[in-house]
Design an enzyme around this catalytic site. Structure first.
Site, short mmCIF file in Angstrom:
data_model
loop_
_atom_site.label_atom_id
_atom_site.label_comp_id
_atom_site.label_asym_id
_atom_site.label_seq_id
_atom_site.Cartn_x
_atom_site.Cartn_y
_atom_site.Cartn_z
N SER A 20 5.94 48.06 -47.19
CA SER A 20 5.12 48.85 -48.11
C SER A 20 4.67 50.15 -47.44
CB SER A 20 3.89 48.05 -48.49
OG SER A 20 3.18 47.66 -47.33
N CYS A 82 7.97 42.91 -44.67
CA CYS A 82 6.70 42.87 -45.38
C CYS A 82 6.56 41.46 -45.95
CB CYS A 82 6.73 43.90 -46.51
SG CYS A 82 5.32 43.79 -47.63
N GLU A 163 -5.42 49.69 -40.46
CA GLU A 163 -4.92 51.02 -40.83
C GLU A 163 -5.90 52.12 -40.46
OE1 GLU A 163 -3.57 50.95 -44.86
OE2 GLU A 163 -1.68 50.05 -44.23
N CYS A 195 1.22 38.69 -42.16
CA CYS A 195 1.20 40.09 -42.59
C CYS A 195 1.69 40.92 -41.43
CB CYS A 195 -0.23 40.49 -42.97
SG CYS A 195 -0.40 42.25 -43.31
N THR A 196 2.51 41.92 -41.75
CA THR A 196 3.15 42.68 -40.66
C THR A 196 2.18 43.58 -39.88
OG1 THR A 196 3.94 44.09 -42.46
CG2 THR A 196 5.53 42.64 -41.43
N HIS A 197 0.94 43.72 -40.37
CA HIS A 197 -0.06 44.49 -39.60
C HIS A 197 -0.67 43.66 -38.47
CE1 HIS A 197 0.07 47.18 -42.98
NE2 HIS A 197 -0.97 47.88 -42.61
N1 DGL Z 1 2.99 44.93 -45.30
C1 DGL Z 1 2.16 44.10 -46.13
C2 DGL Z 1 2.46 42.62 -45.82
O1 DGL Z 1 3.00 42.28 -44.78
C3 DGL Z 1 0.68 44.37 -45.91
C4 DGL Z 1 0.23 45.72 -46.39
C5 DGL Z 1 0.22 45.87 -47.89
O2 DGL Z 1 -0.50 45.13 -48.59
O3 DGL Z 1 0.96 46.73 -48.37
O4 DGL Z 1 2.16 41.80 -46.65
#
Ligand code: DGL
Length: 280
Positions: A20, A82, A163, A195-197
């Site tokens: 995303s 993601c 972020e 979650c990738t963050h």
């Molecule tokens: N990259 C999204 C995930 O891994 C998290 C960020 C978003 O919600 O766009 O779910």
């Protein structure tokens, strides 16, 4: 929907990775470490983020659009970096590309690993609302470990916090504690960072969790899966030694200075992002 415009692929073709936004750069960085000779074509759909707040229908449509772009650019694999998109759009992305290129999602490898290791245990998952609502982790882990207890918690504030650069400080410590101290994440054997963050706060989460709780993130596992999928098809670019450094390309659908700045946090060095809005 239009038919897909496939470009022929070979070992020199890039690996397509999308997210995303720029959080998926944690996966791109792991792929670059594991496969240093490979070219990466990254697409961050910053115009539509956060994916974690979107409906499955919207996510499928974004994921298919980006897949078309990656495949038409000649990518030899599509990595869905993601969790939210992996949760609801993996099947439609796979259907879209057929057998032409492998599709690697971020959920299957972690679910497989955790299911095999904690078959009768209690596994916690923290993720976005889209991922939690899909119940994908419980279903996937259940395939390998029907007796495992899987509890999931949506932790959207963690995404925004990272972020904005809030980690390794008192604010992140307090937010992490207020989520992880919830009753359903107590006494868990493993915690999946869905979650990738979240690899960016892995050490803080580890410090907060009980010592016996394994904190699992998917970045390295995705890199391994990607290497495996390309190896099976004879599409690995080979050893980096003696080769010029591979050129990567990084696109976003909406470019702002803050995305460019944040690439350093997620990829380990500042990247040059190019704007390419597939929906313009
Ligand atoms: N990259 C999204 C995930 O891994 C998290 C960020 C978003 O919600 O766009 O779910």
């Amino acid at each position: 929907m239009d038919s897909l415009n496939f470009s022929p692929v070979n070992a020199q073709s890039p690996i397509g990775i999308f997210d995303s936004g720029i959080g998926g750069l944690t996966v791109a960085a792991a792929v670059a470490r594991k496969l240093p000779a490979e070219r990466i074509l990254y697409y961050g759909d910053t115009a539509h983020l956060p994916y974690g707040e979107k409906s499955p229908t919207a996510l499928r449509s974004y994921a298919e659009g980006i897949t078309d772009f990656l495949v038409s650019e000649g990518c030899k694999a599509v990595v869905i970096a993601c969790n939210s998109a992996s949760a609801v759009a993996t099947a439609s992305v796979k259907k879209r590309v057929g057998k032409s290129v492998p599709v690697i999602d971020v959920i299957s490898p972690t679910a497989h690993y955790a299911g095999l290791k904690y078959g009768r245990g209690k596994i916690g998952v923290i993720a976005t609302k889209a991922t939690v609502n899909s119940r994908i982790y419980a279903r996937r882990i259940g395939k390998y470990a029907p007796d495992a207890k899987v509890t999931m918690l949506a932790t959207p504030l963690l995404v925004a916090m990272i972020e904005e650069g809030f980690f390794n400080n008192n604010i992140s410590k307090a937010v992490i504690a207020s989520y992880l101290d919830r009753a359903n994440l107590r006494d868990i054997d493993a915690l999946i960072l869905g979650c990738t963050h979240f690899p960016l706060i892995k050490s803080e989460i580890r410090m907060h969790c009980a010592q016996r709780t394994e904190v699992i993130d998917s970045a390295e596992m995705i890199a391994d899966r990607t290497a495996e999928a390309l190896g099976k098809r004879g599409l690995l670019r080979g050893n980096a030694a003696g080769k010029a450094k591979p050129e990567h390309r990084f696109y976003v659908s909406d470019l702002t200075p803050s995305f460019s700045e944040s690439t350093k946090i997620f990829f380990g060095k500042k990247l040059k992002l190019q704007q390419r809005n597939l929906w313009a």
